[in-house]
Every structure is written in structure tokens, then in C-alpha cells.
Write an enzyme that holds these catalytic residues in place. Sequence first.
Site, PDB file in Angstrom:
ATOM      1  N   ILE B  52      36.070  50.573  40.521  1.00 12.60           N
ATOM      2  CA  ILE B  52      34.855  49.796  40.226  1.00 12.60           C
ATOM      3  C   ILE B  52      33.825  49.953  41.347  1.00 12.60           C
ATOM      4  O   ILE B  52      32.605  49.960  41.088  1.00 12.60           O
ATOM      5  CB  ILE B  52      35.193  48.312  39.959  1.00 12.60           C
ATOM      6  N   SER B  74      38.508  50.335  53.594  1.00 13.38           N
ATOM      7  CA  SER B  74      39.551  50.643  52.618  1.00 13.38           C
ATOM      8  C   SER B  74      40.726  51.223  53.384  1.00 13.38           C
ATOM      9  O   SER B  74      40.536  52.045  54.279  1.00 13.38           O
ATOM     10  CB  SER B  74      39.030  51.648  51.595  1.00 13.38           C
ATOM     11  N   LYS B 128      34.973  40.366  39.588  1.00 10.19           N
ATOM     12  CA  LYS B 128      35.725  39.507  38.675  1.00 10.19           C
ATOM     13  C   LYS B 128      37.154  40.025  38.554  1.00 10.19           C
ATOM     14  O   LYS B 128      37.328  41.232  38.641  1.00 10.19           O
ATOM     15  CB  LYS B 128      35.058  39.419  37.300  1.00 10.19           C
ATOM     16  N   ASP B 206      42.528  40.804  32.331  1.00  7.00           N
ATOM     17  CA  ASP B 206      41.575  41.436  33.251  1.00  7.00           C
ATOM     18  C   ASP B 206      40.348  41.933  32.473  1.00  7.00           C
ATOM     19  O   ASP B 206      39.216  41.583  32.831  1.00  7.00           O
ATOM     20  CB  ASP B 206      42.229  42.557  34.055  1.00  7.00           C
TER      21      ASP B 206
END
Lengths: 346, 346
Positions: B52, B74, B128, B206
Site C-alpha cells: 500500500i 522499514s 486502515k 481487511d
Amino acid sequence: MPQSLSPRTANYHIIPPRAPRGALTLIDRHQPGLPEQRMKRIKTAIVGLGKIARDQHIPSIAASDAFELVAVASPHSTLEGVPCFKNIEALLQAVPDVSAIALCTTPQVRYELARRALEQGCHVLLEKPPGATISEVQALVDLAEQKGVALFASWHSRCAPAVEPARAWLATRKISSVSVVWKEDVRVWHPGQHWIWKGGGLGVFDPGINALSILTRIIPGRLLLLEAELSYPSNCETPIAARLLLADSRRTPIRVELDFRQAGPQSWDIDIDTNDGRLSLAMGGSVMRINGQAVATQDSHEYPLLYAHFATLVRERRIDVDLAPFQLVADALMCGRHVTVEPFED
Amino acid sequence: MPQSLSPRTANYHIIPPRAPRGALTLIDRHQPGLPEQRMKRIKTAIVGLGKIARDQHIPSIAASDAFELVAVASPHSTLEGVPCFKNIEALLQAVPDVSAIALCTTPQVRYELARRALEQGCHVLLEKPPGATISEVQALVDLAEQKGVALFASWHSRCAPAVEPARAWLATRKISSVSVVWKEDVRVWHPGQHWIWKGGGLGVFDPGINALSILTRIIPGRLLLLEAELSYPSNCETPIAARLLLADSRRTPIRVELDFRQAGPQSWDIDIDTNDGRLSLAMGGSVMRINGQAVATQDSHEYPLLYAHFATLVRERRIDVDLAPFQLVADALMCGRHVTVEPFED
């Protein structure tokens, strides 16, 4: 007209000798209104006539000067000496002047009944947990606000005698760690209660939420669920055991062990280590010790205190719905790791 | 000093030709302050460099005149041309003037990262779902309030072009029933995303929470979960499919079917029957039809709109956290009936 007060009604204005102090009291000294208004009992019905209704609600209402039991509704059971109906609809039609309803059903059906009662303008007491979902309880709050009636999501363990003293003691100390052990034999405490293993029945969280209701009352600030491990019997929809890691706003670790597979006596214990020693609550908040020394508390009057608080809410048409314990359970069920364990046979 | 504005910065004050209208707009015509202040970009870092982040966040920040990407964190990935760090701690130390952080990690680790960012005084955008539990997001709201920074629990599907027109259309109609079909092939849309099958990963919720984020935006009032049937693969902690029955405050039935086992193209459809005919949203809120007739909407700019809204929140140091979609998922997981289905192998 004070002479018209019966001795029993008059008691409503006197603190019982051993009543606990704290957030909930059995009286309201400052209640306004004429004596006639004060002595009027709240016509109350019980919906759901299971173990908790018979063990606690009926005796508490019978002992209360604020309430009188005018009807019950239950599909399969009846209560001698009180008008009994198969369902809430029949009850509301036959006893239109009922003013308050105590919902003692399984949580899965509580919402529709509460909604019906509130729509009729009744004050409502919800047994714990207050429903099967958080949203439905929030919807009941909306409805109670609209109708201007009292709504009480009750947590009976918060009325255990050591809870308010523990809260007061902790308020001035720094907590370093908390351990909760809440273990009981489900066959002893919930015999034949199949609903507990179905979605919405919460499994071991049905008793465990009592511990959470105490924790969320005595520990300052918001509690957070960090981790959960949930043990599901292979034939059940709800967990038979759970290990939780919570934290308070200072990141104090709070370890919670819940288990329905206890053999022998139950453990309902909370130990809280502080900068000033250890506070222990035993027997579900009935017994308090500080550094091993017993602290005198009142006798246990959990349900009479709940009803006394409900009487205040009814008089003031207030809403008392604290969802914190329920939200922690929802969080554990949402984020927990699952472990499958052997099937449960009642 | 208008001459100092680069063409790109100047665009920040002009509505893009095809920008959707509604709650979120790409500009703020009434922004106070000097031009120099207006052109200052918000130094932004991305934490979590998965699908995403690469598909949406990085291009949206690159195209935005309000933000500039100054770092990423990351553990396993890097991004060319941007300082990269293994974790948020290293990032915050090396780039102390970072002002905003977009959290694009899996939901299970979002809370700790968000907490760290807020403690540092950064504004935070949460992908989200905003976390693994409701309580942890509520705790982030508390912290953002304390720190006086912006916190945005984003729901990208609410920025789909048909959502605000649908909301406006429905506001003056009476809804009689709602049907949601949200089915996709998990192997196509979530390849190798093992976290989705672990507690806190939400499984089919999800994507399903996108549908719930649209429903809770376009249907007036509070939605309630009445029933849920959850299909759990025997080797997974989260459901692969779910059937929900919701209701709005008028008790309108809302049926929701979620499935990760779709073969072929996805279905992301919402049909709403009203006293004035049927409103259909297709393709995740991108396409709108009324009684089968297409209604013109803007092109899709979900993430650019999210970032435009986040820019407003940062400027005003506001909090925008609507937990309604997440609460419905928590409710479904808490009260749902369980069905065990065949194991899922990715």
C-alpha cells in the site's frame, strides 16, 4: 405526612448499619420531593428468570424499599406469587404501568428486549455483559437519551466491598505491576449454560469481565489490551481460557489469566504491586489485604448496592453505561492469537 | 511574494480540474498566513514499506504540494532516493525535523509506532484499519490531544468518487434495504500477506472494512450489527468469509456478504433500495448508478484526497478518528457464529 411512612419505607432514608461507602450508597439524603413521592416504589419487572435472577435480583428487589417486583417474563419458568408472562410483549400489555425492567437474560437476546422496554418508556437495568456487541449498547444509550429514561449497564463486581477502598488506596500510589488470576470450574458456576459457548456468550470472559470491571474501576486512567492468547475448545465458538497482557496509561504491565477449567475452589484474585507495597483483592473483590495484612471491609452487598444505584439513576433519569470492560473483551477477541484445545463437554 | 511560488506550489491553491467535491477537497482557499508559510511542505516519513505504501502513499505524497517525503523506515525494504532506516527510532534520531508520519505497516504493530511518533510530536496518518484493537486507537486519540498534534485514522474508500454524491442523494430519501457484496480473490489482492490470517489481521474484514467505511458514511445515523456468521479456515485465526446482518436506526436491514474466495474479478458492490428507486455503487464506490442509469462522478483520487485532508488536519492540528467501521468488525468478531471451513494455503 411522615406518619404515613411504613417502617420499611422509612428505611429507605437510613444508611444500613454495614453499608459500604464509596461511589454507590444505599440512600440519597438529599432527595427532593414530598414524602408521598419518596415512598412510591418503582414498579419493576424481571425479564429472564435464570440463575442470576433467582440468586440475586429477586432477593435484592424484595429487600429494597425503592423497588417492588410486579411481574416477570420468561418463556419456560414462572415465579410463585408474581404475575408471569411468556415474553416482554405480553408483560408490557398486561402490566402497562411497569416502570423499570431488569434484563437478566442471556446477553445474545438482551438488545431487542432492552430496546422494546426503552421504547415503552421503561427504565432499564442491564445485567453484565450489557449486550452481545458494543454498538448495540451504544444504540441503547442513544434511545435512553431520546426517551429521557434511566439506563444502567451494571457491573456487580464493582460493588464488591473492597473495590472502593482499593481504588482510594491506589489513587495516591504508583503501581508497578498487576496480576489477575480468575479461574473457576465452569461446570460448577455455569452448569448447562450452553449460551456461554455460542458467539456473543463470551466464554471465559463471562466471569473474566468481572475482573476487568474491577480493574477499570480501581486503576486510574485508560487500560489498553496489548496481547491476548485465547484457548478455544475445538467444538466451541468462545474461549475456555485466556491470557491477556494489558497496560495502563503509564505502561504498567497488567497480566490477566482466565480459565474455566479450574478444578476445586475458584481463584478470583487481583494483586497490585506499588511503591508502597502490595494490595491484594481476593474472593472477587470481597477481601482486601495490604502487604498480607487484612483490611477490614464491609460485608458483601453487591446486588443491593446495584439496585440502590439504579434507584438513584431512575430518580434522576440518568444513564450509567461504562463500556470499558466490554471493550477490552472485544479487543481481546479481535486481536488474540488462537490456540485450539480439547473439546468441551458439559 | 507570489513570484516566489513555484508552479507546483501554486497548484496547491487551485482546484485540480477533476477533483471531487464533498467533505474532502484538495485545497483550502481560506488558509491564513503569508505565502512563505503556505508554501512550506510538511516533512513526512513513511513507516512500513509494503504494497500500500508503494502503490498509493509514495505517489500521493510525490504528487502533493503539501507534503514532501523525507525518510522511510522499514526493516527489510528500501526506497531509492530517500533516506532509509531500519526502524522508526533510527529515523526519528537521524531526521529530527520530520513533522508527519504515515503508518503503512500491518495493523498489529501500528499502535507502538504511532505512540512513538506522537510522543515525538509528529502528526500521524494511520492506514486502515487504524490498529489491532479499539482501545489502542482511543489511547492514541488521548495522546494526540495531549500533544496537540494531528491524528487521522484514514478510510480511503470514503474518498472514492461516488461516496459523497451517494451520501447527498440518500440524505433526502427513505432507505428500505441495503445489500453489500464485497468479494475478491485474496491470492490476487493480498499475495503472501500472512499477517492477515493472524489475530488482529481481520481476515476478510481487511477489505470488508472498506465497505463498512462507506456504509457508515453514506447511511444516516448509527449502524448496528445484529447477526454475523464467520467462516474460519481450520488453520487460520481470522475469517475467510462473513455474512452480516446490520440495521440502521430505523431498523432497515443491511445484508453484507464478504468473501476472500472469489475466483475471477472482484465484486465491490453496494445496492441501496429507497422510496425513490435503487442507488448502486460499484467498483468500491467509484461508479454510481440510479435505477440502472450511470451518474457522472469524478475520476478516482482516493489517496490524494486522503493526503489533502491530512494536510488540513495538520494545519489545524485536529484529530479525525471515526471508529464506527472498526467497531462493527469488532462486534462481528465478538458475537458471530463460527463455521469451520477448509484450510487456506497461500
